[in-house]
Design a protein around this motif. Sequence first.
Motif, mmCIF file in Angstrom:
data_model
loop_
_atom_site.group_PDB
_atom_site.id
_atom_site.type_symbol
_atom_site.label_atom_id
_atom_site.label_comp_id
_atom_site.label_asym_id
_atom_site.label_seq_id
_atom_site.Cartn_x
_atom_site.Cartn_y
_atom_site.Cartn_z
ATOM 1 N N GLU A 235 0.764 -1.338 -0.038
ATOM 2 C CA GLU A 235 0.189 0.021 -0.208
ATOM 3 C C GLU A 235 0.701 1.091 0.071
ATOM 4 O O GLU A 235 0.321 2.362 -0.364
ATOM 5 N N GLU A 274 -4.933 -4.570 -6.049
ATOM 6 C CA GLU A 274 -4.997 -4.146 -4.763
ATOM 7 C C GLU A 274 -6.336 -3.620 -4.160
ATOM 8 O O GLU A 274 -6.649 -3.571 -2.831
ATOM 9 N N PHE A 275 -7.387 -3.017 -4.810
ATOM 10 C CA PHE A 275 -8.596 -2.581 -4.503
ATOM 11 C C PHE A 275 -9.583 -3.615 -4.475
ATOM 12 O O PHE A 275 -10.673 -3.573 -4.102
ATOM 13 N N GLU A 277 -9.975 -6.199 -2.485
ATOM 14 C CA GLU A 277 -10.659 -6.313 -1.006
ATOM 15 C C GLU A 277 -11.501 -5.186 -0.503
ATOM 16 O O GLU A 277 -11.825 -5.367 0.773
ATOM 17 N N GLN A 279 -10.345 -1.983 0.005
ATOM 18 C CA GLN A 279 -9.454 -1.035 0.912
ATOM 19 C C GLN A 279 -9.303 0.084 -0.005
ATOM 20 O O GLN A 279 -9.545 0.099 -1.413
ATOM 21 N N HIS A 280 -8.727 1.107 0.750
ATOM 22 C CA HIS A 280 -8.257 2.301 0.064
ATOM 23 C C HIS A 280 -9.214 3.119 -0.776
ATOM 24 O O HIS A 280 -8.954 3.081 -1.990
ATOM 25 N N ALA A 281 -10.216 3.361 -0.009
ATOM 26 C CA ALA A 281 -11.574 4.006 -0.796
ATOM 27 C C ALA A 281 -11.380 5.304 -1.416
ATOM 28 O O ALA A 281 -11.499 5.713 -2.615
ATOM 29 N N ARG A 284 -9.034 4.628 -4.538
ATOM 30 C CA ARG A 284 -9.749 3.890 -5.599
ATOM 31 C C ARG A 284 -10.712 4.876 -6.183
ATOM 32 O O ARG A 284 -10.919 4.822 -7.411
#
Length: 707
Positions: A235, A274-275, A277, A279-281, A284
Amino acid sequence: MRTIAGKKTTRHRIRISFILGILGPALIVGFLSWSAVAKRREALKRIVESQLWVSGERAVDSIETSFLEYEGANLSADRFLPLAGAGEGSPGPSPAGPGTGERVFLLDPEFRVLVPHPGGDDPPYARWKEALSGSPFLALFERAEYWESVRREYDRAAELYRRCRPLSEVPRLQAFAWEGYGRCLFFLERDDEAASAYAELFTEYGRLQNRSGHPYGPLAALQLHEISTRQGKPEASLQNLVQVLEMLEAGAWPLSRSAHDFYVEEIARVLRAEFAEGQHAGLRKAYEAARTRSSPYLEELSFAAMVEENIVPVLKERIAYSQYANEPPKGRFPLAVGTSRVLVSYARLADVPNDRFLYAGFCWNLDDVRNRLFPEAAAKVERESGITVRLAEPAGPATAVPDRPVPENTLTMSAPGFPFPWRYAVARSDLGDLERAARRENLLIGILLAGLVGLTSLGAFLLVRDVSRQAETAAMKSRFIDTISHELKTPLTLIRLYGETLKNRRYLPEEGRREAYEIITGESERLSNMISNILDMSRIERDVWEFHLESGSIAEAVKSTLESYRYHLERKGFIVREDIETEIPPVKFDREALASVVVNLLSNAMKFSPGTKEVFIRVFQKDGEAVLQVADKGIGISRQDAGRIFERFYRSPKAAGHDAGGSGLGLTIVKHIVEAHGGRIAVESEPGRGSVFSVFLPLEKPAEGSA
């Protein structure tokens, strides 16, 4: 029967008189007038159309002359030659065309695209290497390459690359050395040092290209992500990847379309993984915005690709033909690209300072032609010659541009000089004036004729309606008098018969005398109820029936009325069942009127229950209302008759087949009483299984402040 027959005869005579005397002549006159106007219009139209072809050709030629002037101004050398120097090696998008929204292109003598710049130039590193021959930087750099590529001693190679960078002040040469330094550290798995080197390469030299022509920004970002993944914290590099993706879409590096798509897909693949799951809204959201945002740079790349793939092959053939035919090397041609159609104009320009020829051109903006160029030219033609020219789309009717109605009678003409995807609809403005005048005359005659026919039809309708109402009223009165006469005659006859029996037979047995008294009493009550219904109906018709509403117990009032009527029910052999709740809140009602409702519903149950003689009376509370239900197991009511049983004098055919008697007013009176109390009445019935009449009356609202 006489009234009905007279009614039908009167209607028939009125229809015949109306058709023969008024409507027929009016339609004939209207048809002749319409035909005369239409013939005159056709004659004038033929006179004007005889000259329309010649005038239309001149008008279209004038419009094409305007297009030629616009094309010549856009293909002038003064506009394109300055682009020749700016286009070569320029990474930015090409300048817009001289017109509104046109896409321009410029080719060199070998038909290579100069504008728009397609990106992806060959790196000039070879020339720099020659210029650095014998320099300390080049000597040390080549030693580092040797230890890295041949001996694969990455420690020593990394140290040599690190020492190379201070030996040159040229940023690109420094980037070459620092790329090798980071690469060797990566192979040595010295991840922290490698990450630091690639981060510096991204920030300091990200916009430069390496020796293979690849930009350092995407390369460094992908390498940083690989290092972070190897360290177990991917990340940390996602922000750089999103930033690089935005820069790619904005055209930060002059890449070819294939190289651009490669980097975008590679970065998008990594980010999607990476997106996955959730995460990291925030990142994204930025990634999705970058992918969906329109990119002028991509549009330029697409247009450059279209020029190379679609325009250049056609242009080569046309230039070769013009040289063979000794014609000017300029012209235009239509082109289909996918589902789009474009018109390309081109010309050969002399680049005198560079002693060469260039090929310039542009793609017409068809929307601009429709909305600006053509309307301006057509308006000028119409002012000068009175000829109206509009565009006719190939797959539809004539379309006005600008938005004005196009006459129906037009000539469609093509213009081979400019093969736009439409034809021209040509008409004379004076022909339109003649058509409009003829239409106004037709409209006026039609309005007058329609008004005459309408007024006549209205008079006939009112006359037929009045006659029909009179006939219906007379028939209704006749039926009512016949019914009432029969209903009054039966109880009076029985009363008289048993009265005379009691008078003449003094020694009649006690049982016989009791039966006579019961019959006289029952028929008297029947007669009294009938007269009460007639008087109630009269008050309803005159709207003078007043109700005295008092708060009280509806259960007590229904029970009292039922007890007074129970004798008649049991005498007729009916089984009376009741379920009357006594704890119902007060209701405002008129006791006499409510008694009339109960008696009428019970009377109906008695009349129309020839088989199973059973009546069920319920009083209960539901949803803020007091409900009175009277159910029987009689002949029932069909769905068609259920909506009409509350009309006065109405009796269904099935009920009329039973000798039930009655005036046909009972349910009408019940409905009026219930609605006057603010309630409603409903019926549920099935033929052969009986009926359930439900009366709903609102409960009295408690006074404000009461518990």
